[in-house]
Design an enzyme around this catalytic site. Structure first.
Site, short mmCIF file in Angstrom:
data_model
loop_
_atom_site.label_atom_id
_atom_site.label_comp_id
_atom_site.label_asym_id
_atom_site.label_seq_id
_atom_site.Cartn_x
_atom_site.Cartn_y
_atom_site.Cartn_z
N ASP A 371 -10.03 15.26 -68.90
CA ASP A 371 -9.91 15.80 -67.54
C ASP A 371 -8.42 15.96 -67.22
O ASP A 371 -7.56 15.49 -67.97
CB ASP A 371 -10.58 14.81 -66.58
CG ASP A 371 -10.58 15.31 -65.16
OD1 ASP A 371 -10.53 16.54 -64.96
OD2 ASP A 371 -10.63 14.47 -64.23
N GLU A 374 -4.80 20.38 -67.30
CA GLU A 374 -4.16 21.70 -67.09
C GLU A 374 -2.70 21.70 -67.53
O GLU A 374 -2.24 22.77 -67.94
CB GLU A 374 -4.28 22.09 -65.60
CG GLU A 374 -5.69 22.39 -65.17
CD GLU A 374 -6.56 21.15 -64.95
OE1 GLU A 374 -5.99 20.06 -64.77
OE2 GLU A 374 -7.78 21.28 -64.98
N ASP A 450 -13.87 20.79 -60.07
CA ASP A 450 -14.13 20.15 -58.78
C ASP A 450 -14.76 21.08 -57.74
O ASP A 450 -14.12 21.47 -56.77
CB ASP A 450 -12.83 19.57 -58.23
CG ASP A 450 -12.31 18.45 -59.13
OD1 ASP A 450 -13.14 17.80 -59.79
OD2 ASP A 450 -11.09 18.25 -59.18
#
Ligand code: GLC
Length: 727
Positions: A371, A374, A450
């Site tokens: 997670d 990015e 999300d």
């Protein structure tokens, strides 16, 4: 135009154009300042081929293309072999890499990875830059263009033709699909080269499969991971996780996978376990395994900057972290507060990172969730690392973060997958990622990050997942019930009905929100949710077979209608229903209080899955959809393998048999693939394959099975023929 070792080279005014073939239907156009072909990104795994060229007047004829290049400006026109124009440049900019193309007769644009749009992206513009979306926005909404993934690939299509363009550039890219000018499509990047691949096919499906050839197809997942997953940020202790497991079994809800989010760690330090709250971690995981659960744990890239913490110390000592331009470790902030970021671009760093998983796996951890890759960074306004941060690739190649940003998550997923392959060679790895670039499908499943517990996000997850499927991502899904905010019972029901027909099927929610496990609402909600999770298990073999197809051809399991009905104009726009495979139409309800919905059935004959009623296609109909019902339709000629289960033992429901449901009205053919669902033995031909043939007949349709390969035990198979009325 000159032929050289790699393909063709044309010298224009101030730039060179390289034309290289990667298959009969794939041609690369790469612009450079000198005679060297630009290096490809990690996305590309396809290899150049000889395309058997010839010249006719000013056109290059090769593969299935005819290509015309304007000598000075290096603009290109691409035709098919019959001379039909497929693509035409208006303006090329090799320096500030970008191109403007004339819009021909395309009625739709698709792909682009994870986007908050309707299915058809005509009239949209977008930006590809991996983003921790909530850092900038309280909620995902249509104006948010930078999502968690960056997949610079689009498909242009109309009932007349289809093509794809993959822009192989890892910098921030921007695309405009006839938004600024209804006759112009354009794309450009913040750096690097104008280097793109043009793919053509007679259908959208051909284009998707060419993209699979170029960037790779997803690996075959373990069958277990196609079951239901239950998660929460966070199950805070071993007891809590065991209670959830117990509840699932007590409520007779089949479930295969449970998650540990960031709170299982000690102060959010990756590769640690909080031994107070998770006392006897290994034993707990063992108990869960005995109950039939696999446990997946989260591993984020941010490494806590703390003296004496092994991971940080090792990374520091060996220069494994991303640095500032002056060579210091770049320090940002994520969950553990001060954090350093491993430089996954280098193989030695990936190897080191991979090895760090050893202990967790030895405790019985079964899968890894990557997670915040990015990567997310709370200290910068951009929400990530600064453009000028420095990465060091193999062979001393230096990358600015601007170039490395979009592939960072891919490289973490790669490190993780390679580690699992090495450390657990007997099992196919399960890796889940949030950030992705083109090619990430080779390493990890993806969830859409999300989202929120709002009806709009349930609705938009459908076109988002469909466009991800057209972008090479088959093993994908959204958090069922929504991540952020409080989910209602009705929303959970409708989302579970949808999720049951999406490859990655996980209920997950944020800390501080209302609990979202199926038993947290009314008995009615529990009953319906249970029914649809069980229904999912009836379709496991079917979905598993679709995932195998994804592995072989790149075809997504979940498909928009245009994938199979590209001659029907309505199929280019429908965002609220989809096909799972070729013959199963899924029509979710995406609004509260709705008891009826409109359904489009393409040409041909269809069956109502629930009632068996025979329906003619090529029309819209209004169908009943009370809370307990997800409208489902099966096309005549479809053969559906349905798993039969028994749920009496509070266990997952052992499979007892397989029933082939054959829907008459048209001839049908189905190839059934069977293996152990777990190991790599299929690579040594340890699988079986059956060909099931449905011969339609108005009086007596018949089914015949041919065994193509029988290297794996074939279960008992029953056959049910669904007749048309009057048969
Ligand atoms: C991120 C993830 C979310 C997770 C949370 C805590 O927001 O997207 O799924 O629960 O971080 O780790």
């Amino acid at each position: 135009m000159k032929k050289n070792d790699t393909g063709f080279i044309i010298e224009g005014k101030g730039a060179y154009l390289h034309i290289i073939f990667y298959g009969e239907n794939i041609v690369r156009f790469a612009y450079s300042k000198d005679k060297n072909v630009p290096s490809s990104t990690v996305a590309v795994v396809g290899k150049p081929v000889e395309a058997g060229e010839s010249f006719k007047s000013n056109r290059l004829l090769a593969g299935n293309f005819q290509i015309e290049v304007e000598r000075e400006k290096l603009t290109v026109k691409v035709f098919d072999r019959s001379g039909r124009l497929l693509n035409e440049d208006l303006k090329v900019n090799a320096k500030k890499p970008g191109v403007e193309k004339k819009r021909l007769s395309e009625t739709g644009f698709y792909g682009n990875g994870e986007k908050y749009t309707w299915l058809n992206q005509l009239g949209y513009s977008t930006v590809n830059y991996n983003s921790d979306v909530l850092h900038h926005n309280p909620i995902h909404h249509p104006q948010v263009q930078e999502m968690h993934t960056a997949i610079p690939f689009y498909i242009g299509a109309s009932p007349d033709f289809a093509y794809g363009i993959y822009f192989d550039n890892s910098y921030r890219t921007e695309f405009d699909f006839a938004k600024s000018d209804s006759n112009v499509i354009s794309f450009q990047a913040a750096g690097g080269y104008l280097d793109y691949y043009f793919m053509h096919g007679s259908t959208v499906a051909d284009v998707v499969s060419a993209y699979g050839l170029l960037t790779g197809t997803p690996p075959l997942p373990r069958k277990k991971y196609l079951g239901f997953h239950q998660s929460r940020y966070s199950y805070q202790s071993g007891e809590e996780l065991l209670t959830v497991a117990d509840q699932l079994r007590r409520h007779d809800i089949p479930c295969d996978v449970l998650y540990l989010d960031i709170d299982y760690t000690e102060a959010y330090k990756v590769f640690t376990v909080d031994n107070e709250r998770f006392k006897g971690f290994k034993k707990m995981i063992g108990n869960l395994k005995e109950m039939g659960f696999a446990v997946v744990v989260i591993i984020n890239p941010g490494v806590k900057v703390e003296e004496g913490y092994r991971v940080y110390e090792e990374g520091k000592e060996n220069n494994y972290f991303v640095t500032t331009p002056s060579g210091e470790i770049y320090q940002g902030e994520v969950w553990p507060k001060p954090a350093a970021f491993p430089d996954f671009l280098r193989s030695e760093v990936r190897h080191w990172w991979g090895e760090l998983h050893r202990e967790l796996l030895a405790c019985g951890v079964d899968g890894i969730w990557n997670d915040m890759n990015e990567p997310a960074n709370f200290t910068e306004k951009s929400g990530t690392l600064p453009d000028e941060a420095v990465h060091l690739g193999d062979n001393g190649i230096v990358f600015s973060h601007a170039e490395a940003h979009n592939i960072y998550g891919l490289m973490q997923a790669r490190a993780t997958r390679e580690a699992l392959e090495q450390l657990q060679p007997e099992k196919r790895p399960f890796v889940l990622t949030r950030a992705a670039f083109a090619g990430s499908q080779r390493y990890a499943a993806l969830w859409t990050g999300d989202n929120s517990s709002v009806w709009e996000h349930l609705e938009c997850s459908i076109p988002m997942i469909l466009n991800l499927g057209l972008s090479g991502y088959s093993f994908v899904g959204a958090d069922v019930g929504g991540y952020r905010g409080d989910c209602s019972g009705e929303l959970l029901v409708r989302w579970t009905q949808l999720g049951a027909f999406i490859p990655y099927f996980r209920n997950h929610s944020e800390i501080g929100t209302a609990r979202q496990e199926p038993w947290e609402f009314s008995n009615e909600v529990l009953d319906i949710v249970r029914k649809y999770i069980r229904l999912r298990y009836n379709f496991l073999t079917y979905i598993y077979n679709l995932m195998r197809e994804s592995t072989l051809t790149g075809a997504p399991a979940v498909r928009p209608l245009l994938y199979h009905y590209d001659d029907e104009p309505d199929a280019y726009h429908i965002s609220d229903q989809f096909l799972l495979g070729e013959g199963l139409m899924v029509c979710p309800v995406t609004r509260p209080g709705i008891t009826h919905r409109q359904v489009y059935l393409p040409r041909g004959q269809w069956f109502d899955y629930w009632t068996g009623e025979n329906l003619n296609g090529n029309r819209y109909l209004t169908v009943e959809s009370p809370l307990g019902k997800l409208p489902l339709f099966i096309r005549a000629g479809t053969i559906l393998p349905i798993d039969d289960h028994i749920y009496s033992d509070h266990n997952r429901g052992a499979q007892t048999a397989l029933t082939m449901h054959c829907y008459a009205g048209k001839d049908g053919l189905y190839r059934l693939y069977l293996d152990d669902g777990t190991s790599f033995n299929y690579r040594q031909e340890q699988y079986s394959e059956l060909e099931i043939i449905l011969k339609d007949d108005p009086v007596q349709p018949a089914v015949k099975t041919n065994i193509i390969k029988d290297n794996f035990p074939i279960p008992e198979i029953k056959y049910i023929i669904h007749h048309r009325p009057g048969q």
